[in-house]
Design a protein around this motif. Structure first.
Motif, mmCIF file in Angstrom:
data_model
loop_
_atom_site.group_PDB
_atom_site.id
_atom_site.type_symbol
_atom_site.label_atom_id
_atom_site.label_comp_id
_atom_site.label_asym_id
_atom_site.label_seq_id
_atom_site.Cartn_x
_atom_site.Cartn_y
_atom_site.Cartn_z
ATOM 1 N N PRO A 1 0.814 -1.218 0.000
ATOM 2 C CA PRO A 1 0.000 0.000 0.000
ATOM 3 C C PRO A 1 0.849 1.270 0.000
ATOM 4 O O PRO A 1 0.490 2.229 -0.668
ATOM 5 N N ILE A 2 1.977 1.246 0.722
ATOM 6 C CA ILE A 2 2.797 2.456 0.772
ATOM 7 C C ILE A 2 3.335 2.796 -0.615
ATOM 8 O O ILE A 2 3.212 3.931 -1.074
ATOM 9 N N ASP A 3 3.893 1.794 -1.299
ATOM 10 C CA ASP A 3 4.437 2.045 -2.629
ATOM 11 C C ASP A 3 3.357 2.552 -3.576
ATOM 12 O O ASP A 3 3.567 3.473 -4.351
ATOM 13 N N ARG A 4 2.183 1.906 -3.478
ATOM 14 C CA ARG A 4 1.111 2.316 -4.373
ATOM 15 C C ARG A 4 0.674 3.739 -4.102
ATOM 16 O O ARG A 4 0.425 4.513 -5.011
ATOM 17 N N GLY B 1 -6.652 3.321 19.360
ATOM 18 C CA GLY B 1 -7.876 3.455 18.570
ATOM 19 C C GLY B 1 -7.704 4.320 17.341
ATOM 20 O O GLY B 1 -8.676 4.621 16.650
ATOM 21 N N ASP B 2 -6.465 4.727 17.032
ATOM 22 C CA ASP B 2 -6.226 5.544 15.857
ATOM 23 C C ASP B 2 -5.887 4.627 14.687
ATOM 24 O O ASP B 2 -4.823 4.013 14.647
ATOM 25 N N LEU B 3 -6.805 4.504 13.731
ATOM 26 C CA LEU B 3 -6.606 3.555 12.638
ATOM 27 C C LEU B 3 -6.305 4.244 11.313
ATOM 28 O O LEU B 3 -6.357 3.629 10.262
ATOM 29 N N GLY B 4 -6.019 5.531 11.339
ATOM 30 C CA GLY B 4 -5.706 6.239 10.101
ATOM 31 C C GLY B 4 -6.950 6.787 9.424
ATOM 32 O O GLY B 4 -8.051 6.761 9.997
ATOM 33 N N TYR B 5 -6.772 7.262 8.185
ATOM 34 C CA TYR B 5 -7.870 7.883 7.446
ATOM 35 C C TYR B 5 -8.176 7.099 6.186
ATOM 36 O O TYR B 5 -7.291 6.492 5.594
ATOM 37 N N SER B 6 -9.451 7.121 5.781
ATOM 38 C CA SER B 6 -9.838 6.492 4.520
ATOM 39 C C SER B 6 -9.280 7.295 3.352
ATOM 40 O O SER B 6 -9.373 8.516 3.341
ATOM 41 N N TYR B 7 -8.687 6.594 2.355
ATOM 42 C CA TYR B 7 -8.217 7.279 1.148
ATOM 43 C C TYR B 7 -9.361 7.984 0.444
ATOM 44 O O TYR B 7 -9.219 9.063 -0.077
ATOM 45 N N PRO C 1 -6.370 1.550 4.359
ATOM 46 C CA PRO C 1 -6.565 1.830 5.799
ATOM 47 C C PRO C 1 -7.896 1.278 6.302
ATOM 48 O O PRO C 1 -7.949 0.672 7.371
ATOM 49 N N VAL C 2 -8.970 1.450 5.517
ATOM 50 C CA VAL C 2 -10.279 0.958 5.954
ATOM 51 C C VAL C 2 -10.286 -0.564 5.985
ATOM 52 O O VAL C 2 -10.781 -1.181 6.923
ATOM 53 N N MET C 3 -9.678 -1.173 4.940
ATOM 54 C CA MET C 3 -9.668 -2.638 4.886
ATOM 55 C C MET C 3 -8.944 -3.226 6.103
ATOM 56 O O MET C 3 -9.459 -4.116 6.773
ATOM 57 N N MET C 4 -7.749 -2.702 6.386
ATOM 58 C CA MET C 4 -6.991 -3.219 7.525
ATOM 59 C C MET C 4 -7.725 -2.950 8.836
ATOM 60 O O MET C 4 -7.765 -3.789 9.729
ATOM 61 N N GLY C 5 -8.324 -1.760 8.942
ATOM 62 C CA GLY C 5 -9.069 -1.416 10.157
ATOM 63 C C GLY C 5 -10.239 -2.361 10.356
ATOM 64 O O GLY C 5 -10.478 -2.870 11.457
ATOM 65 N N ALA C 6 -10.972 -2.645 9.262
ATOM 66 C CA ALA C 6 -12.125 -3.536 9.370
ATOM 67 C C ALA C 6 -11.666 -4.946 9.755
ATOM 68 O O ALA C 6 -12.291 -5.600 10.594
ATOM 69 N N PHE C 7 -10.563 -5.386 9.152
ATOM 70 C CA PHE C 7 -10.018 -6.706 9.502
ATOM 71 C C PHE C 7 -9.707 -6.767 10.995
ATOM 72 O O PHE C 7 -10.063 -7.721 11.696
#
Lengths: 335, 317
Positions: free
Chosen positions: A35-38, A86-92, A297-303
């Protein structure tokens, strides 16, 4: 409740959550084409040379919760600590905090699955007990055959068939959604609409899930019924009622707990498919949606949230198991 | 048998003065794994049906694919209904492709997937479970913790995360990926079974005689847990089948050839559920999946009877 047993269970729960966080970190950070590279490539493509390296790193950090310019172990600890806070980042795509998105949908999935699990076990246990008491009868044979058949049907196949008939052919149930639009949340009509919309998803889980439980309940009960202490209880003149509840049911239900632990994980995992079929916006729906749009970010957070939900569910099941099984109370190894 | 004669003549006097030849051993193996299970199989219609189904799928996936020509677009009319013509017994899709042939040619990748997935589950589960159960101590603690973690992390979301980041296309790799945490349940159960077998007198005796751990595991412990392992092989193939079809339906797994999962996805996306005239398009791949699943379940339910020594004793003569 035995203290050591409880501490072990809580410790286990943390190990699972920690492992999952580590896994998502390494998937985000270390996979080729990660994800970072992309994200870098995308930003570079969009803004070209006008965006400095520092600015790109700042963006990556904001969205993925990873600081690409720090050494790996610092990144890792930072990620773990932030996630635990609880900080999971932001949705792209939506630019919203992932935790806000998840808090919005999680209760719906928990509601759907807890209703389904309750029905599965109540129906499965009652049917299994009845089959065991009438062992060899025509009822037992047909119920066994039916149970074996429904075990062979994946729940999503049953869901397809329900959708075909009840939604598109007969129009009895709505095609999707969680409740009808325009209703006041909290009103009686809203609650009724919620139950109405949840019916088909719950039915497809219950109809394909009770069979396995009934079959193992039947096997356990038959084994228990044949044991010496049941004969002893009969000889002591205990009432049938007391024998069936205190002696047979309790001992036949206890082995079902391992199955329950697996079932909780299976259902939460399966919610991805279930919620997609019924367009039911829960955690599973959000996870699939973000996976298909590569909103990492959302996918990993949901997982992560699905895993935590399973861990909590298993923990609750474990606590009730501890109340049923006297060996836990006295400190013996239950399982 | 001649050995029995010897035994009866000198009971308890001689340990064994008859050397087992290789022929004897082969005959014993055949008896245990082919002849007696075969006899039990014939008396059990459910098992017979299950084996029949599984073997039929194997034949279709190998011989059938070799005999037939694959279908192509406009091989028939648009949405021919099932059971109308002999050319397209199961009907066609909106592009006029023959559904029966699409299902037949979709068989090999799915079979490869579920076989490799089931094999992966069984091998990892058996190794981890038996080693944990037999070693005890710290190694057992570590393996049990790993097992519990793998058991708790929900499978389908994990697979989705991995599928999206890895984008596998090889059926073998997909199968292994789908079994990624299926081994844990087997490992946990095997561990407790091995723990109880370990307490048995004959295992303790073998240990006291200085027989190495590896041969105790192979010769004394494995036969005890084999029926359970076989059962798990069949049921995890079913699990991999369900997961594979589900994930293809969701569009998470990339595909480079058409098979049942891709068919179901195309049919669903094409609106097959919304109209009766298209329902057969999604129905046949579903029936194909469910039938294979029933076959696998019936086979798995019968494995215990087929390989259980107590059932064997009744069928040996």
């Amino acid at each position: 409740m035995n203290g050591r047993w409880l501490a072990r269970r809580i410790g286990m729960a943390f190990v699972v959550i920690y492992t999952t966080i580590t896994l998502t970190f390494f998937l985000i950070r270390l996979m080729p084409g990660s994800p970072i590279d992309r994200m870098r490539a995308e930003l570079y493509q969009r803004y070209g040379a006008t965006m400095s390296e520092a600015e790109i790193n700042r963006q990556v950090r904001l969205y993925l919760n990873v600081k690409p310019d720090e050494p790996l172990h610092v990144q890792y600890f930072d990620y773990v600590i932030k996630t635990f806070q609880g900080d999971l980042g932001y949705s792209y795509i939506q630019g919203v905090e992932v935790s806000v998105l998840l808090a919005d949908v999680l209760p719906w999935t928990v509601f759907l699955l807890s209703v389904a699990i309750t029905f599965q076990y109540v129906i499965g246990i009652l049917l299994g007990a009845m089959m065991a008491y009438t062992e060899g009868s025509r009822f037992d044979l047909s119920a066994s055959a039916l149970s074996t058949f429904v075990v062979s049907v994946p729940f999503y196949v049953f869901a397809f068939i329900l959708v075909f008939f009840f939604v598109f052919q007969w129009g009895i149930f709505p095609q999707g959604g969680k409740f009808a639009a325009g209703l006041n949340p909290g009103s009686l009509a809203w609650y009724r609409s919620v139950l109405y919309h949840a019916t088909l998803p719950v039915v497809s889980l219950v109809a394909t899930g009770f069979g396995g439980i009934a079959l193992s309940m039947r096997a356990n009960s038959i084994q228990t019924l044949g044991s010496d202490y049941i004969r002893g209880a009969r000889l002591r003149g205990l009432s049938d009622h007391r024998i069936s509840y205190r002696y047979v049911a309790r001992n036949a239900i206890l082995p079902l707990y391992t199955g329950l632990l697996i079932q909780i994980g299976f259902l939460f995992g399966g919610s991805v498919i279930l919620e997609q079929i019924f367009s039911y916006r829960g955690v599973g729906y959000l996870m699939l949606d973000s996976a298909l749009r590569r909103d990492y970010p959302v996918m990993m957070g949901a997982f992560l949230v699905i895993t935590i939900a399973v861990v909590v569910g298993v923990f609750v099941a474990d606590l009730t198991y501890g109340r049923l099984d006297p060996r836990i109370e006295t400190g013996g190894e239950g399982r | 048998m001649s050995d029995r004669q010897v035994d009866e003549d000198i009971p308890l006097e001689v340990v064994s003065d008859v050397d087992r030849t290789r022929e004897d051993r082969i005959r014993d193996l055949l008896l245990t794994y082919v002849v007696v299970p075969g006899r039990i199989l014939i008396t059990d219609p459910r098992a017979l049906f299950g084996f029949g189904v599984v073997i039929a799928y194997l034949l279709i996936g190998t011989v059938g694919v070799w005999l037939l020509e694959p279908t192509e677009m406009w091989a028939g009319g648009r949405l021919v209904q099932p059971f109308q013509t002999l050319d397209h017994p199961l009907g066609t899709d909106p592009q006029g492709r023959d559904l029966l042939k699409m299902i037949i040619f979709g068989t090999p990748p799915i079979l490869t997937m579920i076989f490799s997935g089931g094999l992966f589950v069984v091998v990892v589960g058996t190794v981890v479970g038996t080693v944990a159960g037999f070693s005890g101590g710290r190694l057992d603690d570590v393996l049990s913790t790993i097992t519990d973690v793998a058991l708790t992390i929900p499978g389908l979301p994990l697979i989705i995360v991995l599928a999206v980041t890895l984008e596998p296309e090889n059926p073998v790799l997909i199968g292994v990926l789908l079994g990624i945490n299926g081994w844990a349940g087997l490992a946990r159960n095997l561990r407790s079974q091995v723990l109880s077998v370990r307490e048995e007198d004959y295992v303790e005796a073998a240990d006291a005689m200085g027989i190495p751990m590896r041969s105790i595991l192979l010769k004394d412990v494995m036969p005890n847990v084999m029926p359970y392992v076989m059962y798990n092989f069949m049921s995890s193939m079913r699990g991999v089948l369900f997961a594979a079809i589900g994930l293809y339906y969701l569009g998470v797994l990339p595909y480079n050839q058409d098979h049942w999962g891709v068919l179901i996805r195309q049919a669903y996306a094409g609106g097959a559920l919304t109209a009766g005239s298209m329902f057969h398009w999604i129905l046949w791949p579903i029936v194909t999946v469910v039938l294979l699943s029933i076959g696998l379940i019936l086979v798995s339910q019968s494995t215990d009877r087929l390989f259980n020594p107590r059932v064997h004793a009744r069928h040996e003569d």
